[in-house]
Motif scaffolding. Structure first.
Motif, PDB file in Angstrom:
ATOM      1  N   LEU A  48       0.815  -1.213   0.000  1.00 50.76           N
ATOM      2  CA  LEU A  48       0.000   0.000   0.000  1.00 50.76           C
ATOM      3  C   LEU A  48       0.844   1.256   0.000  1.00 50.76           C
ATOM      4  N   GLU A  49       2.014   1.179   0.595  1.00 47.68           N
ATOM      5  CA  GLU A  49       2.886   2.349   0.655  1.00 47.68           C
ATOM      6  C   GLU A  49       4.330   1.874   0.723  1.00 47.68           C
ATOM      7  N   LEU A  50       5.186   2.574   0.019  1.00 41.72           N
ATOM      8  CA  LEU A  50       6.599   2.225   0.010  1.00 41.72           C
ATOM      9  C   LEU A  50       7.399   3.514  -0.141  1.00 41.72           C
ATOM     10  N   LYS A  51       8.309   3.745   0.777  1.00 47.65           N
ATOM     11  CA  LYS A  51       9.157   4.928   0.709  1.00 47.65           C
ATOM     12  C   LYS A  51      10.606   4.463   0.715  1.00 47.65           C
ATOM     13  N   THR A  52      11.379   4.972  -0.214  1.00 44.78           N
ATOM     14  CA  THR A  52      12.773   4.591  -0.319  1.00 44.78           C
ATOM     15  C   THR A  52      13.628   5.852  -0.399  1.00 44.78           C
ATOM     16  N   ALA A  53      14.696   5.868   0.350  1.00 43.25           N
ATOM     17  CA  ALA A  53      15.658   6.975   0.288  1.00 43.25           C
ATOM     18  C   ALA A  53      16.941   6.444  -0.341  1.00 43.25           C
ATOM     19  N   PHE A  54      17.396   7.105  -1.366  1.00 42.36           N
ATOM     20  CA  PHE A  54      18.624   6.701  -2.051  1.00 42.36           C
ATOM     21  C   PHE A  54      19.775   7.572  -1.548  1.00 42.36           C
ATOM     22  N   HIS A  55      20.813   6.933  -1.055  1.00 42.67           N
ATOM     23  CA  HIS A  55      21.960   7.660  -0.517  1.00 42.67           C
ATOM     24  C   HIS A  55      23.182   7.574  -1.427  1.00 42.67           C
ATOM     25  N   ARG A  56      23.141   6.630  -2.342  1.00 44.00           N
ATOM     26  CA  ARG A  56      24.272   6.453  -3.248  1.00 44.00           C
ATOM     27  C   ARG A  56      23.765   5.701  -4.478  1.00 44.00           C
ATOM     28  N   ALA A  57      24.271   6.067  -5.627  1.00 42.74           N
ATOM     29  CA  ALA A  57      23.860   5.407  -6.871  1.00 42.74           C
ATOM     30  C   ALA A  57      24.499   4.027  -6.980  1.00 42.74           C
ATOM     31  N   ILE A  58      23.797   3.133  -7.648  1.00 49.12           N
ATOM     32  CA  ILE A  58      24.376   1.832  -7.987  1.00 49.12           C
ATOM     33  C   ILE A  58      24.943   1.973  -9.392  1.00 49.12           C
ATOM     34  N   GLU A  59      26.213   1.823  -9.497  1.00 50.89           N
ATOM     35  CA  GLU A  59      26.903   1.981 -10.769  1.00 50.89           C
ATOM     36  C   GLU A  59      26.880   0.673 -11.561  1.00 50.89           C
ATOM     37  N   PRO A  60      26.921   0.762 -12.882  1.00 49.76           N
ATOM     38  CA  PRO A  60      27.025  -0.453 -13.688  1.00 49.76           C
ATOM     39  C   PRO A  60      28.317  -1.185 -13.326  1.00 49.76           C
ATOM     40  N   GLY A  61      28.241  -2.482 -13.241  1.00 56.36           N
ATOM     41  CA  GLY A  61      29.414  -3.284 -12.929  1.00 56.36           C
ATOM     42  C   GLY A  61      29.773  -3.310 -11.458  1.00 56.36           C
ATOM     43  N   SER A  62      28.904  -2.781 -10.591  1.00 55.32           N
ATOM     44  CA  SER A  62      29.214  -2.772  -9.160  1.00 55.32           C
ATOM     45  C   SER A  62      28.986  -4.124  -8.500  1.00 55.32           C
ATOM     46  N   GLY A  63      28.463  -5.076  -9.249  1.00 53.05           N
ATOM     47  CA  GLY A  63      28.257  -6.415  -8.697  1.00 53.05           C
ATOM     48  C   GLY A  63      26.835  -6.642  -8.241  1.00 53.05           C
ATOM     49  N   PRO A  64      26.622  -7.757  -7.571  1.00 55.17           N
ATOM     50  CA  PRO A  64      25.264  -8.132  -7.159  1.00 55.17           C
ATOM     51  C   PRO A  64      24.654  -7.152  -6.161  1.00 55.17           C
ATOM     52  N   VAL A  65      23.347  -6.997  -6.263  1.00 45.32           N
ATOM     53  CA  VAL A  65      22.551  -6.205  -5.330  1.00 45.32           C
ATOM     54  C   VAL A  65      21.688  -7.192  -4.568  1.00 45.32           C
ATOM     55  N   ARG A  66      21.641  -7.047  -3.252  1.00 44.19           N
ATOM     56  CA  ARG A  66      20.916  -8.017  -2.429  1.00 44.19           C
ATOM     57  C   ARG A  66      19.993  -7.292  -1.454  1.00 44.19           C
ATOM     58  N   ALA A  67      18.761  -7.780  -1.329  1.00 44.20           N
ATOM     59  CA  ALA A  67      17.803  -7.258  -0.354  1.00 44.20           C
ATOM     60  C   ALA A  67      17.322  -8.424   0.492  1.00 44.20           C
ATOM     61  N   GLN A  68      17.275  -8.215   1.778  1.00 43.81           N
ATOM     62  CA  GLN A  68      16.822  -9.263   2.696  1.00 43.81           C
ATOM     63  C   GLN A  68      15.681  -8.713   3.532  1.00 43.81           C
ATOM     64  N   GLY A  69      14.557  -9.399   3.526  1.00 46.49           N
ATOM     65  CA  GLY A  69      13.390  -8.979   4.293  1.00 46.49           C
ATOM     66  C   GLY A  69      13.086  -9.973   5.400  1.00 46.49           C
ATOM     67  N   SER A  70      12.693  -9.473   6.541  1.00 41.30           N
ATOM     68  CA  SER A  70      12.307 -10.308   7.673  1.00 41.30           C
ATOM     69  C   SER A  70      10.965  -9.828   8.205  1.00 41.30           C
ATOM     70  N   ALA A  71      10.178 -10.723   8.712  1.00 38.42           N
ATOM     71  CA  ALA A  71       8.877 -10.364   9.273  1.00 38.42           C
ATOM     72  C   ALA A  71       8.741 -11.004  10.640  1.00 38.42           C
ATOM     73  N   TYR A  72       8.096 -10.286  11.528  1.00 36.15           N
ATOM     74  CA  TYR A  72       7.806 -10.828  12.851  1.00 36.15           C
ATOM     75  C   TYR A  72       6.477 -10.253  13.319  1.00 36.15           C
ATOM     76  N   ARG A  73       5.851 -10.949  14.203  1.00 30.65           N
ATOM     77  CA  ARG A  73       4.581 -10.478  14.757  1.00 30.65           C
ATOM     78  C   ARG A  73       4.883  -9.677  16.019  1.00 30.65           C
ATOM     79  N   ALA A  74       4.323  -8.484  16.093  1.00 29.69           N
ATOM     80  CA  ALA A  74       4.590  -7.598  17.222  1.00 29.69           C
ATOM     81  C   ALA A  74       3.572  -7.760  18.336  1.00 29.69           C
ATOM     82  N   PHE A  75       2.738  -8.796  18.245  1.00 27.95           N
ATOM     83  CA  PHE A  75       1.727  -8.990  19.302  1.00 27.95           C
ATOM     84  C   PHE A  75       1.799 -10.367  19.859  1.00 27.95           C
TER      85      PHE A  75
END
Length: 75
Positions: A48-75
């Motif tokens: 429903l909503e996604l906000k992303t802040a970019f602090h540095r550009a990903i240059e061509p040839g910089s290698g693999p990009v990896r994202a890891q997501g975790s979820a937990y129940r807060a109740f």
């Protein structure tokens, strides 16, 4: 949930750096699939909503990009 990709020329923007949409797609996928693990079988969701802040550009040839997501129940 882990998503990894090696961005190539097909995801460069007109300035020659990796398009922000590529980065956001990997982040959204990792977060979404992590959240999916908390749902009952057959349940669905949508981002429903996604906000992303970019602090540095990903240059061509910089290698693999990896994202890891975790979820937990807060109740």
């Amino acid at each position: 949930a882990v998503f990894e990709g090696n961005p190539g020329a097909h995801v460069l923007n007109p300035m020659g750096i990796v398009h922000g949409g590529y980065t956001v797609a990997i982040l959204d996928s990792a977060c979404g699939i992590a959240f999916l693990t908390t749902l009952a079988q057959g349940q669905r969701f949508a981002t429903l909503e996604l906000k992303t802040a970019f602090h540095r550009a990903i240059e061509p040839g910089s290698g693999p990009v990896r994202a890891q997501g975790s979820a937990y129940r807060a109740f």
